[in-house]
Scaffold this active site. Structure first.
Site, PDB file in Angstrom:
ATOM      1  N   GLY A   1       0.980  -1.198  -0.086  1.00  0.00           N
ATOM      2  CA  GLY A   1       0.083   0.005   0.035  1.00  0.00           C
ATOM      3  C   GLY A   1       0.892   1.306   0.142  1.00  0.00           C
ATOM      4  O   GLY A   1       0.620   2.304  -0.963  1.00  0.00           O
TER       5      GLY A   1
ATOM      6  N   ARG B   1       3.378  -9.478  14.717  1.00  0.00           N
ATOM      7  CA  ARG B   1       4.287  -8.359  14.048  1.00  0.00           C
ATOM      8  C   ARG B   1       4.959  -7.837  15.208  1.00  0.00           C
ATOM      9  O   ARG B   1       6.054  -7.127  14.845  1.00  0.00           O
ATOM     10  CB  ARG B   1       2.730  -7.199  14.014  1.00  0.00           C
ATOM     11  CG  ARG B   1       2.158  -7.346  12.844  1.00  0.00           C
ATOM     12  CD  ARG B   1       1.328  -5.965  12.407  1.00  0.00           C
ATOM     13  NE  ARG B   1       0.405  -5.888  11.343  1.00  0.00           N
ATOM     14  CZ  ARG B   1       0.823  -5.880  10.208  1.00  0.00           C
ATOM     15  NH1 ARG B   1       1.980  -5.802   9.851  1.00  0.00           N
ATOM     16  NH2 ARG B   1      -0.241  -6.174   9.357  1.00  0.00           N
TER      17      ARG B   1
ATOM     18  N   ASP C   1       4.279  -9.358   5.259  1.00  0.00           N
ATOM     19  CA  ASP C   1       3.806 -10.153   4.291  1.00  0.00           C
ATOM     20  C   ASP C   1       4.516 -10.620   3.244  1.00  0.00           C
ATOM     21  O   ASP C   1       4.039 -11.703   2.480  1.00  0.00           O
ATOM     22  CB  ASP C   1       2.541  -9.347   3.584  1.00  0.00           C
ATOM     23  CG  ASP C   1       1.425  -9.160   4.782  1.00  0.00           C
ATOM     24  OD1 ASP C   1       1.275  -9.960   5.544  1.00  0.00           O
ATOM     25  OD2 ASP C   1       0.697  -8.204   4.347  1.00  0.00           O
TER      26      ASP C   1
ATOM     27  N   ARG D   1      -3.310 -11.402   4.117  1.00  0.00           N
ATOM     28  CA  ARG D   1      -4.597 -10.930   3.562  1.00  0.00           C
ATOM     29  C   ARG D   1      -4.559 -11.365   2.201  1.00  0.00           C
ATOM     30  O   ARG D   1      -5.523 -12.089   1.546  1.00  0.00           O
ATOM     31  CB  ARG D   1      -4.869  -9.592   3.570  1.00  0.00           C
ATOM     32  CG  ARG D   1      -5.502  -9.087   4.979  1.00  0.00           C
ATOM     33  CD  ARG D   1      -5.752  -7.558   5.071  1.00  0.00           C
ATOM     34  NE  ARG D   1      -4.178  -7.018   5.009  1.00  0.00           N
ATOM     35  CZ  ARG D   1      -3.979  -5.820   4.874  1.00  0.00           C
ATOM     36  NH1 ARG D   1      -4.933  -4.641   4.936  1.00  0.00           N
ATOM     37  NH2 ARG D   1      -2.636  -5.412   4.828  1.00  0.00           N
TER      38      ARG D   1
ATOM     39  N   ALA E   1       3.171 -29.080   9.133  1.00  0.00           N
ATOM     40  CA  ALA E   1       1.476 -29.037   9.183  1.00  0.00           C
ATOM     41  C   ALA E   1       1.058 -29.990   8.297  1.00  0.00           C
ATOM     42  O   ALA E   1       1.449 -30.220   7.021  1.00  0.00           O
ATOM     43  CB  ALA E   1       1.186 -27.689   8.459  1.00  0.00           C
ATOM     44  N   GLU E   2      -0.098 -30.348   8.324  1.00  0.00           N
ATOM     45  CA  GLU E   2      -0.871 -31.557   7.705  1.00  0.00           C
ATOM     46  C   GLU E   2      -1.366 -30.964   6.577  1.00  0.00           C
ATOM     47  O   GLU E   2      -1.431 -31.735   5.327  1.00  0.00           O
ATOM     48  CB  GLU E   2      -1.901 -32.332   8.511  1.00  0.00           C
ATOM     49  CG  GLU E   2      -1.233 -33.507   9.357  1.00  0.00           C
ATOM     50  CD  GLU E   2      -0.369 -33.148  10.553  1.00  0.00           C
ATOM     51  OE1 GLU E   2      -0.657 -31.980  10.930  1.00  0.00           O
ATOM     52  OE2 GLU E   2       0.592 -33.900  10.676  1.00  0.00           O
TER      53      GLU E   2
ATOM     54  N   HIS F   1      -1.867 -10.488  16.174  1.00  0.00           N
ATOM     55  CA  HIS F   1      -0.926  -9.558  16.275  1.00  0.00           C
ATOM     56  C   HIS F   1       0.509  -9.896  16.787  1.00  0.00           C
ATOM     57  O   HIS F   1       1.365  -9.050  16.830  1.00  0.00           O
ATOM     58  CB  HIS F   1      -1.316  -8.110  16.749  1.00  0.00           C
ATOM     59  CG  HIS F   1      -2.371  -7.413  15.682  1.00  0.00           C
ATOM     60  ND1 HIS F   1      -3.552  -7.789  15.439  1.00  0.00           N
ATOM     61  CD2 HIS F   1      -2.071  -6.669  14.999  1.00  0.00           C
ATOM     62  CE1 HIS F   1      -4.172  -7.083  14.458  1.00  0.00           C
ATOM     63  NE2 HIS F   1      -3.330  -6.169  14.446  1.00  0.00           N
TER      64      HIS F   1
ATOM     65  N   ASN G   1      -2.747 -38.882  15.669  1.00  0.00           N
ATOM     66  CA  ASN G   1      -3.526 -38.323  16.593  1.00  0.00           C
ATOM     67  C   ASN G   1      -3.279 -36.887  16.674  1.00  0.00           C
ATOM     68  O   ASN G   1      -3.812 -36.117  17.487  1.00  0.00           O
ATOM     69  CB  ASN G   1      -3.171 -38.812  17.919  1.00  0.00           C
ATOM     70  CG  ASN G   1      -1.416 -38.815  18.391  1.00  0.00           C
ATOM     71  OD1 ASN G   1      -0.724 -38.208  17.386  1.00  0.00           O
ATOM     72  ND2 ASN G   1      -0.904 -39.264  19.479  1.00  0.00           N
TER      73      ASN G   1
ATOM     74  N   GLU H   1      -5.077 -15.930   6.542  1.00  0.00           N
ATOM     75  CA  GLU H   1      -6.209 -14.961   7.037  1.00  0.00           C
ATOM     76  C   GLU H   1      -6.926 -14.689   5.674  1.00  0.00           C
ATOM     77  O   GLU H   1      -8.268 -14.786   5.691  1.00  0.00           O
ATOM     78  CB  GLU H   1      -5.958 -13.897   7.666  1.00  0.00           C
ATOM     79  CG  GLU H   1      -5.256 -12.868   7.055  1.00  0.00           C
ATOM     80  CD  GLU H   1      -4.774 -11.509   7.825  1.00  0.00           C
ATOM     81  OE1 GLU H   1      -3.796 -11.016   7.761  1.00  0.00           O
ATOM     82  OE2 GLU H   1      -5.985 -11.152   8.333  1.00  0.00           O
TER      83      GLU H   1
HETATM   84  P1  ATP Z   1       1.592  -3.761   5.224  1.00  0.00           P
HETATM   85  O1  ATP Z   1       1.554  -4.577   3.947  1.00  0.00           O
HETATM   86  O2  ATP Z   1       2.196  -4.333   6.301  1.00  0.00           O
HETATM   87  O3  ATP Z   1      -0.019  -3.645   5.717  1.00  0.00           O
HETATM   88  P2  ATP Z   1       1.309  -1.542   3.535  1.00  0.00           P
HETATM   89  O4  ATP Z   1       2.009  -0.344   3.254  1.00  0.00           O
HETATM   90  O5  ATP Z   1       0.654  -2.392   2.349  1.00  0.00           O
HETATM   91  O6  ATP Z   1       1.892  -2.257   4.661  1.00  0.00           O
HETATM   92  P3  ATP Z   1      -1.380  -0.081   3.646  1.00  0.00           P
HETATM   93  O7  ATP Z   1      -2.080   0.228   4.992  1.00  0.00           O
HETATM   94  O8  ATP Z   1      -2.004  -1.129   2.763  1.00  0.00           O
HETATM   95  O9  ATP Z   1      -0.177  -0.813   4.272  1.00  0.00           O
HETATM   96  O10 ATP Z   1      -0.669   1.413   3.176  1.00  0.00           O
HETATM   97  C1  ATP Z   1      -0.263   2.322   3.713  1.00  0.00           C
HETATM   98  C2  ATP Z   1      -0.720   3.827   3.475  1.00  0.00           C
HETATM   99  O11 ATP Z   1      -0.642   3.830   1.923  1.00  0.00           O
HETATM  100  C3  ATP Z   1      -2.476   3.580   3.322  1.00  0.00           C
HETATM  101  O12 ATP Z   1      -2.802   3.780   4.580  1.00  0.00           O
HETATM  102  C4  ATP Z   1      -2.535   4.932   2.371  1.00  0.00           C
HETATM  103  O13 ATP Z   1      -2.649   6.013   3.125  1.00  0.00           O
HETATM  104  C5  ATP Z   1      -1.570   4.809   1.144  1.00  0.00           C
HETATM  105  N1  ATP Z   1      -2.130   4.002   0.095  1.00  0.00           N
HETATM  106  C6  ATP Z   1      -2.228   2.674   0.001  1.00  0.00           C
HETATM  107  N2  ATP Z   1      -2.744   2.626  -1.425  1.00  0.00           N
HETATM  108  C7  ATP Z   1      -3.061   3.771  -2.027  1.00  0.00           C
HETATM  109  C8  ATP Z   1      -3.297   4.070  -3.189  1.00  0.00           C
HETATM  110  N3  ATP Z   1      -3.956   3.580  -3.978  1.00  0.00           N
HETATM  111  N4  ATP Z   1      -3.274   5.782  -3.319  1.00  0.00           N
HETATM  112  C9  ATP Z   1      -2.767   6.344  -2.284  1.00  0.00           C
HETATM  113  N5  ATP Z   1      -2.289   6.369  -1.178  1.00  0.00           N
HETATM  114  C10 ATP Z   1      -2.385   4.744  -0.918  1.00  0.00           C
END
Ligand code: ATP
Length: 338
Positions: free
Chosen positions: A119, A271, A143, A187, A202-203, A268, A230, A238
């Site tokens: 993200g 983490r 992840d 996820r 793990a099985e 958690h 057993n 998840e």
């Molecule tokens: P983890 O994989 O550990 O959850 P991550 O970096 O994938 O970490 P996210 O919460 O998915 O975590 O993304 C972090 C932040 O990046 C989001 O809260 C958001 O502010 C920003 N972000 C994610 N996707 C977008 C997008 N398409 N456009 C703009 N900002 C984004």
């Protein structure tokens, strides 16, 4: 430190004096080691380094402070992140990103080191479509769902935490002849489930990258019951398409009502905790490499490690492509759980 850039055909000499560093998205063990490495490499190069708190949200709110070498003392061994982290809805909007840029300009930030997951790099791609600031990313996520690196900071520790927990569950499962379904984080990616499942014998391992055939899962339980095995441990990511541990548990108990089935969601704890030595070393190497990349003008890339060597991949190429799990690995799991 000097780096060069072309502007309207002229070679311009730019001197970068202020770099901002932030952690974003879900926290991962080793983020502190990465921050320490970035801060110390900047200071070694006589560059001022600014901590941006709570990821993109803190960027928007201007929650930015100057860091000293002592700010990163005694943190290499600590989980979490001293810069805090957040998920920012505001950054998903054009106005939010505009404000983030305004705050960076207000603080004269000339370069960024972004530590986060999928993200975070999606956000970076959006941000740099609109605004120009040199930036280098570090893969900080448990992840391991990014391209351009064999490992992400925090993955090794998270898998080790899951392994330790599943080993303990196996002891109690054996004592009571119970079937356990252990849900681990993931996820969209099944790497934690896959690796902890293999390491714990793990099985069955259910992951998002592979469609779960519940009838096959049930027939393996049936076979093990007839063989009077057993302990039966199923590790579920998840985000598995069948729906996670509770749905798998319901399917098993409705077919085998006599079985003592238990669900354990690790959540958690995966983490937190002290980062493993590999996560500390990875974070230190990548933090150092990221600052050097910024200073040499190699920007809008994520630093990663492929086959043991540091490499750099453009932000747009690291974000999730439909990841596939090695078919040989899946075949091996089948064989070893027979
Ligand atoms: P983890 O994989 O550990 O959850 P991550 O970096 O994938 O970490 P996210 O919460 O998915 O975590 O993304 C972090 C932040 O990046 C989001 O809260 C958001 O502010 C920003 N972000 C994610 N996707 C977008 C997008 N398409 N456009 C703009 N900002 C984004």
């Amino acid at each position: 430190m000097v780096f060069y850039n072309f502007n309207r055909g002229n070679l311009i000499e730019l001197i970068m004096k202020k770099i901002g560093v932030m952690t974003s998205g879900g926290d991962s063990p080793g983020m502190n080691a990465a921050i320490r490495s970035v801060v110390r490499t900047c200071l070694y190069n006589n560059i001022n380094v600014y901590g941006i708190k709570r990821g993109y949200q803190g960027m928007i709110e201007g929650d930015i402070y100057k860091m000293q070498t002592t700010d990163v003392s005694n943190i290499i061994q600590r989980g979490g992140t001293i810069l805090k982290t957040a998920r920012s809805k505001a950054f998903m909007t054009e106005e939010g990103r505009q404000e983030a840029y305004r705050q960076l300009m207000k603080h004269d930030i000339e370069g960024l080191v972004l530590i986060g997951g999928d993200g975070t790099f999606r956000g970076a791609v959006k941000f740099f479509e609109q605004f120009t600031i040199p930036a280098v990313g570090l893969p900080g996520t448990i992840d391991k769902d990014l391209s351009g690196t064999d490992f992400t900071i925090g993955f090794d520790t998270a898998v080790n935490t899951a392994v330790e927990a599943i080993d303990k569950i196996r002891d109690t499962a054996e004592a009571h002849d119970r079937l356990f379904i252990v849900e681990v984080m993931g996820r969209d990616a099944g790497y934690i489930a896959l690796n902890s499942g293999i390491a714990c014998g793990a099985e069955d391992i259910l992951i998002p990258e592979q469609i779960t055939n519940i009838d096959e899962v049930l027939s393996r339980i049936d076979r093990d019951e007839r063989r009077k095995k057993n302990v039966h441990i199923i590790v579920v990511a998840e985000g598995d398409d069948f729906g996670g541990s509770k749905e798998v548990s319901s399917a098993i108990t409705s077919r085998f009502p006599e079985l003592d089935v238990r669900v354990c969601i690790l959540g958690h704890i995966q983490r937190g905790g002290a980062p493993s030595f590999s996560d500390r070393v990875l974070a230190s190497r990548l933090g150092h490499a990221a600052v050097n990349a910024l200073l040499s003008g190699n920007t809008q890339v994520m630093a990663g490690v492929v086959n043991g060597k540091i490499c750099f991949t453009p932000f747009a190429n690291v974000i999730k492509q439909n990841s596939t799990i090695d078919a040989d690995m899946l075949e091996m799991i089948r064989v070893l759980s027979e």
